[in-house]
Design an enzyme around this catalytic site. Structure first.
Site, mmCIF file in Angstrom:
data_model
loop_
_atom_site.group_PDB
_atom_site.id
_atom_site.type_symbol
_atom_site.label_atom_id
_atom_site.label_comp_id
_atom_site.label_asym_id
_atom_site.label_seq_id
_atom_site.Cartn_x
_atom_site.Cartn_y
_atom_site.Cartn_z
ATOM 1 C CG ASP A 51 1.110 -1.486 -9.504
ATOM 2 O OD1 ASP A 51 1.827 -2.517 -9.473
ATOM 3 O OD2 ASP A 51 0.567 -1.079 -10.538
ATOM 4 C CD GLU A 52 -3.644 -0.253 -10.653
ATOM 5 O OE1 GLU A 52 -4.639 0.428 -10.901
ATOM 6 O OE2 GLU A 52 -2.906 -0.722 -11.539
#
Ligand SMILES: *[C@@H]1O[C@H](CO)[C@@H](O)[C@H](O)[C@H]1NC(C)=O
Ligand SMILES: *[C@@H]1O[C@H](CO)[C@@H](O)[C@H](O)[C@H]1NC(C)=O
Ligand SMILES: *[C@@H]1O[C@H](CO)[C@@H](O)[C@H](O)[C@H]1NC(C)=O
Ligand SMILES: *[C@@H]1O[C@H](CO)[C@@H](O)[C@H](O)[C@H]1NC(C)=O
Length: 531
Positions: A324-325
């Site tokens: 993620d991210e």
């Protein structure tokens, strides 16, 4: 009234719910019939016993230990005087709950595929718990413990009841983050206990992240030596990890370990020089670091060795690989090595570079015979993944509304886990559990085949503002809303009925020694009556 077919009655009529308040089960079973006929339980006599025909018998640790735990939960650990009961009256007493399971996986680990169904029958003739597996028996024992009630005089009773129960979704998880704040071993073990009360079955352990690396690796001991808050006190040793996995197993809970890469990895840097991308300012390294460096062979050599260890330490088939991210700024801002690598590979944007890294990592982990779960960005950025990948949805509106995301993921044929509406670390004034409760995980446009790809969801407790001082009241009973949504029928959705039972369950948690926060104005009868 007898409260037969409670499920139906309750979803229609709150008044009926009030009449049946004593059966304050949480989560609510799939099918229940209960009545006012009651049987006395004498703590000194009562026991859990294996049925002669049960595949599991004494010596099955999962059930032996559960019997002890539930005995203590029901009656406390004190000794009880022998009751003097006239023979006749004992007809309405129960000496034992007989337990029979069809298969005895007493030394195994629960899996995504494990059956958890059980039948519980308490009538004049029997007091019987039937299940296919020991994991189902654990769920049934929990339900039994919630059926037992105590009169004002202190006598224990259980009413005539018939329950047929099974979970709606096989993956019912709770995420704890031990990187933003370290959580002591005891906090994790205590959480596993309360998870079992709620019939949660997956502990998603977000072990490491930017702020700290508390996992003590034996192949790379420098990771926690240099990356933990304190390598003497704020680490999980091999022994701690083993203890958590076994404690969870005995409660029918899987441990899904997450080692998130290539982003969220700042704490890995000090222990493994060269692993992270050096960021540049103009033509010079700026001294700061970005995500794992995807342009070096040494990165993949490290990941191969590290995940070989992780695959062996954590017995569950699935690992969570994060994804993620990923912040592209550091890659973007002219690190010459990254630029050269991109050119050589013919990548035009950083999503392709990210995709290359994740794809290579997934191949590494697949070679260790593991399955994997990833956060939704891996799907959103079109990383090529194996068809059996599980995608976890955490973003509420980006790039689309989370229900639309569930639709897209399942349309692409991937299995999905829902978390976006269930971030327990987000708090507001007032009873926010009901918003979490109202979420319907299948409320998207999809075929039955798509719906079948939703394997469940997870409540997430991110740790920026949470440590062992406030973990328990922030978790409970709020996480219970998610637990019931994932276990009970989709027709169990009446807020008034849920409110009645959740208030009662919260009081029961207090009685069991869990400092669960209130969901309303009022008090608990049992507040000061801990056994
Ligand atoms: C159990 O029975 C008692 C009376 O024997 C009654 O007061 C209580 O409401 C019953 N509970 C349920 C859940 O039916
Ligand atoms: C529970 O009862 C149902 C219906 O009577 C039956 O079909 C099922 O096989 C039973 N399950 C177990 C584990 O005994
Ligand atoms: C990295 O590995 C690839 C494939 O094994 C190889 O072609 C390449 O030369 C290696 N690069 C370096 C810098 O060693
Ligand atoms: C519950 O599920 C059934 C069967 O999947 C479906 O027909 C029904 O519309 C759902 N009800 C609600 C309230 O979601």
């Amino acid at each position: 009234m007898g409260c037969s077919c409670c499920r139906l009655v309750f979803s229609l009529l709150l008044a009926a719910a009030l009449a049946c308040r004593a059966a304050a089960l949480w989560p609510w079973p799939q099918y229940i019939r209960t009545s006012h006929r009651r049987y006395t339980l004498y703590p000194n006599i009562f026991q859990f016993r294996y049925h002669a025909g049960s595949a599991a018998q004494a010596g099955c640790a999962v059930l032996d230990e559960a019997f002890q735990r539930y005995r203590k939960l029901l009656f406390g650990s004190g000794s009880w005087p022998r009751p003097s009961f006239p023979g006749k009256r004992f007809v309405l007493g129960k000496e034992m709950l007989v337990v029979s399971v069809a298969t005895a996986e007493c030394d195994e680990y629960p899996t995504l595929e494990s059956a958890e169904n059980y039948n519980l029958t308490i009538n004049d003739d029997k007091c019987l718990l039937l299940s296919d597996t020991v994991w189902g028996a654990l769920r049934g024992l929990e339900t039994f413990s919630q059926l037992v009630w105590k009169s004002a005089e202190g006598t224990f009773f259980v009413n005539k009841t018939r329950i047929r129960d099974f979970p709606r979704f096989p993956h019912r998880g709770l995420l704890l983050d031990t990187s933003r704040h370290y959580l002591p071993l005891s906090s994790i073990l205590d959480t596993l206990d309360v998870m079992a009360y709620n019939k949660f079955n997956v502990f998603h352990w977000h072990l490491v992240d930017d702020p700290s690396f508390p996992y003590e690796s034996f192949t790379y001991p420098q990771l926690s030596r240099k990356g933990s808050y304190n390598p003497a006190t704020h680490v999980y040793t091999a022994q701690d990890v083993k203890e958590i996995i076994e404690y969870a197993r005995l409660r029918g809970i899987r441990v899904l370990a997450e080692f998130d890469t290539p982003g969220h990895t700042l704490s890995w840097g000090p222990g493994v020089p060269g692993l992270l991308t050096p960021c540049y300012s103009g033509s010079q390294p700026s001294g700061t670091f970005g995500p794992v460096n995807p342009s070096l062979n040494s990165t993949y050599e490290f990941m191969s060795t590290f995940f070989l260890e992780i695959s062996a330490v954590f017995p569950d088939f699935y690992l969570h690989l994060g994804g993620d991210e990923v912040d592209f700024t550091c890659w973007y801002e002219s690190n010459p090595g990254i630029q050269d690598f991109m050119k050589k590979k013919g990548f035009n944007d950083f999503k392709e570079l990210e995709s290359f890294y994740i794809h290579t990592l997934l191949d590494i982990v697949s070679a260790y015979d593991k399955g994997y779960v990833v956060w939704q960005e891996v799907f959103d950025n079109k990383v090529k993944v194996r068809p059996d990948t599980v995608i976890q949805v955490w973003r509420e509106t980006v790039p689309v509304d989370y229900m639309k995301e569930m639709e897209k993921i399942t349309q692409a044929g991937f299995r999905a886990l829902l978390s976006a509406p269930w971030y327990l670390n987000h708090i507001t004034y007032g009873p926010d559990w009901n918003d979490m409760y109202k979420v319907e995980p299948l409320a998207f446009d999809g075929t039955p085949e798509q719906e079948a790809l939703v394997i469940g969801g997870e409540a997430c407790m991110w740790g920026e503002y949470v440590d062992s001082t406030n973990l328990v009241p922030r978790l409970w009973p709020r996480a219970g809303a998610v637990a019931e949504r994932l276990w009970s029928s989709n027709l169990t959705n009446n807020l008034g009925f849920a409110y009645e039972r959740l208030s009662h369950f919260r009081c029961e948690l207090l009685r069991r020694g869990v400092q669960a926060q209130p969901i309303n104005v009022g008090y608990c009868e049992q507040e000061f009556e801990q056994t």
